[in-house]
Scaffold this active site. Structure first.
Site, mmCIF file in Angstrom:
data_model
loop_
_atom_site.group_PDB
_atom_site.id
_atom_site.type_symbol
_atom_site.label_atom_id
_atom_site.label_comp_id
_atom_site.label_asym_id
_atom_site.label_seq_id
_atom_site.Cartn_x
_atom_site.Cartn_y
_atom_site.Cartn_z
ATOM 1 N N THR A 207 -36.568 99.037 -49.872
ATOM 2 C CA THR A 207 -35.560 99.891 -49.241
ATOM 3 C C THR A 207 -34.541 100.313 -50.289
ATOM 4 O O THR A 207 -34.788 100.191 -51.503
ATOM 5 C CB THR A 207 -34.883 99.151 -48.056
ATOM 6 O OG1 THR A 207 -34.077 100.083 -47.324
ATOM 7 C CG2 THR A 207 -34.035 97.984 -48.523
ATOM 8 N N ASN A 208 -33.382 100.820 -49.865
ATOM 9 C CA ASN A 208 -32.326 101.212 -50.795
ATOM 10 C C ASN A 208 -30.972 100.816 -50.212
ATOM 11 O O ASN A 208 -30.896 100.199 -49.150
ATOM 12 C CB ASN A 208 -32.388 102.723 -51.083
ATOM 13 C CG ASN A 208 -32.331 103.546 -49.804
ATOM 14 O OD1 ASN A 208 -31.373 103.481 -49.047
ATOM 15 N ND2 ASN A 208 -33.398 104.321 -49.554
ATOM 16 N N ARG A 209 -29.901 101.185 -50.882
ATOM 17 C CA ARG A 209 -28.563 100.705 -50.515
ATOM 18 C C ARG A 209 -27.817 101.603 -49.523
ATOM 19 O O ARG A 209 -26.648 101.378 -49.241
ATOM 20 C CB ARG A 209 -27.716 100.561 -51.786
ATOM 21 C CG ARG A 209 -28.195 99.474 -52.736
ATOM 22 C CD ARG A 209 -27.428 99.529 -54.051
ATOM 23 N NE ARG A 209 -25.981 99.517 -53.817
ATOM 24 C CZ ARG A 209 -25.090 100.067 -54.630
ATOM 25 N NH1 ARG A 209 -25.502 100.715 -55.726
ATOM 26 N NH2 ARG A 209 -23.810 99.995 -54.373
#
Length: 396
Positions: A207-209
């Site tokens: 995933t990402n932030r």
């Protein structure tokens, strides 16, 4: 707002005590106020309190007839320029949605054809119940103004969403509502927000932030400016915005499918989500044990949703976001042209004070054949307003 005639409808919740300060604040700022109370509200604060503040009898009964008002609920509805429901319980929200009129408050509200402002206040579980979400969404569709509940300590002894905002915030909201132009009225705006997840195995994922805060801010501000908003939300910890249709997705493939369906009816598409560019070619069906020192994962490229929309685009206005850590303008400009965008919002996510996960942002707006527009650091609601101002000027 000065000299506006405001009918304040008070329903039964622990936040009823805050309505006393709000009524006083409205009167102090030159407004004419009359109050109606449900039986539940009278358990928390007596009608005498509001009668003393407003110098007028409080409406407590449909059949409480005096010489001047033979039909009290109609008299109050006809008198008012504004109807303010505060605190609004799940019960009154449901009654307003379905046109139920079984007490002085619900009956007067049904007879009111002036602007209605509703301040929900209830336990988080009631607020996030599908029935309440559906009811609030319908009220927004009916033209009712809804103030987002606050998050904080609830009467039940734990923190959650559903607190009634402070009287000063409610007053400012009322003031601002009369200044906001409904410049996106009847426009269908689809907004994506949050990140996506791609499974490695049943436990782990890529995933990402992204927190989703920028996309959620755009959705709330667009709604205030009159738009019919659909929010397609990836993974986020944010509560659904009150009165806005939210479609939840997890993977980039889910996002692509949902976005393409919504795009067909969209006037404006704002792609603020941070999707995963790659997915695992063959996710493990069982949890991968840490028996080896290395785990080699084969990643394959996901569909470029924004580029696909650029090819499908007809009369829609298409807006993209570019989260960059270097060469911001050069990389963002290249992306804008390659994906046939009308507007690109570029932000530097290498900084810790703006962008991912923060409440503020600082962005550059890029359009084909036009000078870049720098938006200085501000909270994301203000940035959202500026982005929408720019979209309004785009002619397709």
């Amino acid at each position: 707002m000065e000299q506006k005639r405001i009918a304040v409808y008070i329903t039964g919740g622990i936040a009823t005590y805050k309505a006393v300060s709000l009524v006083r604040l409205l009167i102090k700022n030159g407004m004419l106020v009359r109050v109606a109370m449900t039986k539940g509200a009278q358990k928390f604060v007596t009608p005498l309190t509001f009668a003393t503040l407003t110098k007028h009898d409080v409406y407590t009964d449909v059949f409480n007839v005096n010489d001047n008002e033979f039909v009290p609920h109609i008299a109050l509805a006809d008198w008012s320029d504004i109807a303010l429901v505060v605190p609004a319980t799940a019960n009154i929200v449901a009654k307003m949605t379905h046109g139920i009129a079984d007490d002085i408050v619900s009956t007067a509200l049904l007879a009111t054809d002036t602007p209605k402002f509703v301040v929900p206040a209830m336990n988080e579980k009631m607020l996030l119940n599908k029935a309440t979400i559906r009811n609030l969404k319908q009220l927004v569709a009916d033209g009712v103004h809804i103030l987002e509940p606050a998050t904080g300590f609830l009467a039940e002894g734990y923190s959650g969403k559903g607190r009634m905002p402070e009287p000063e915030e409610i007053y400012e909201w009322l003031q601002a509502s009369f200044k906001i132009q409904q410049d996106f009225l009847n426009k269908n705006i689809v907004i994506t927000a949050g990140g996506t997840q791609e499974n490695l195995d049943p436990v782990r994922y890529l995933t990402n932030r992204s927190s989703g805060k920028m996309g959620y801010a755009l959705a709330k501000v667009a709604q205030k400016r009159g738009a019919n908003v659909t929010l397609i939300s990836g993974v986020t910890k944010l509560s659904p915005p009150v009165g806005i249709e939210v479609k939840k997705v997890i993977t980039t493939a889910d996002m692509a499918t949902t976005v393409k369906i919504a795009f067909e009816k969209a006037d404006i598409m704002i792609m603020a989500a941070a999707v995963s560019d790659y997915r695992v070619a063959n996710p493990a069906k069982q949890k991968v044990k840490k028996d080896n020192d290395h785990w080699l994962v084969d990643l394959v490229k996901n569909e470029d949703i924004l580029k696909s929309l650029g090819k499908l685009k007809g009369k829609q206005i298409l807006v993209g976001f570019a989260a960059e850590t270097e060469n911001l303008i050069a990389n963002a400009s290249k992306k804008m042209l390659a994906k046939n965008l009308d507007l690109l919002v570029a932000n530097d996510v290498s900084r810790n004070d703006i962008g991912f996960g923060t409440d503020e942002n600082e962005v550059t707006l890029l359009q084909p054949n036009q000078d870049a527009i720098q938006l200085k650091r501000a909270n994301k609601d203000k940035i959202a307003d500026k982005i929408l101002d720019t979209i309004l000027k785009i002619k397709n």
